[in-house]
Write an enzyme that holds these catalytic residues in place. Structure first.
Site: not given
Length: 247
Positions: A223, A220, A72
């Protein structure tokens, strides 16, 4: 009177014959000219087509490929794809005049095991430089590090089997101490160990100067946001630029 009429008729017939002959010559001339123009047009079209094909082949040969194969972080989770660091690398390459095409082969949630299973398909794009950014999700899930190491080794082997000339760069990663201090330390040491054993270049920590900084990450805390990806670009570029200059 009859004689004069006959003479006039004879003269008129000769004039008609001459006119018909002249028309035939003119028609034949126009036909030849038309055929010649068509031949020239066809020749020109053929030359343009061949020239276009040659230019296409030259362009195809001159463009080289960099594949970013990851999870990701590579994919640009949580932001628009154009702001992910692989696309920022492409923009810089273009601005500097390098004939390289960047392929963002990041997939959110990817582990080293799932990456290994799709690698063969990705390698059809014949990369000149292959940046391997996998392992982070293994660490977050507490996967056996021996399994992660095995998968990383196999992926590097597969890239070399496809093309021994491909430059491989391994992107190192670190994880929060959620799985315990021992696991966290062993995980951090995994990437330098693989890089040394497989003789590939190592980016010690892909998220250098980004990881742990809330203003550079999404809520979060894992990221990078758009600003964070700009810093990742600079980290990656340090390991790309020498190879780009050589090529």
């Amino acid at each position: 009177m009859h004689t004069e009429t006959s003479n006039l008729i004879g003269i008129n017939m000769r004039l008609i014959e001459k006119a018909m002959i002249l028309i035939i010559f003119i028609t034949a001339g126009l036909s030849c000219s038309s055929n010649k123009k068509n031949e020239e047009k066809n020749t020109t079209s053929k030359e343009l087509s061949e020239s276009s094909e040659e230019k296409s082949q030259v362009k195809e040969k001159s463009n080289r490929t960099i594949i970013f194969f990851g999870n990701s972080i590579t994919a640009g989770y949580g932001i628009e794809p154009e702001y992910a660091f692989p696309n920022l690398v492409q923009e810089r390459l273009d601005s500097l005049g390098y004939n390289f095409e960047v392929v963002n082969s990041g997939l959110s949630g990817e582990t080293t095991a799932s990456g290994l299973s799709r690698l063969e398909w990705v390698l059809r794009q014949e990369p000149d430089i292959f940046v391997l950014e996998l392992g982070g999700n293994d660490g977050l899930r507490g996967i056996d590090l021996n399994e992660t190491e095995k998968n990383l080794n196999e992926m590097i082997d597969k890239v070399r089997e496809a093309n021994s000339e491909t430059k491989i760069i391994l992107a190192g990663m670190m994880i929060p101490p959620n799985m315990g201090q021992d696991y966290t330390q062993q995980f951090a040491g995994l990437f330098p160990q693989v890089a040394e054993n497989k003789d590939v270049e190592l980016i010690p920590f892909l998220l250098k100067d980004v990881g742990g900084y809330s203003e550079l990450n999404l809520p979060d805390g894992i990221h990078p946001n758009e600003e964070g990806h700009k810093i990742v670009l600079e980290t990656v570029w340090e390991y790309l630029k020498d190879d780009l200059e050589k090529s």
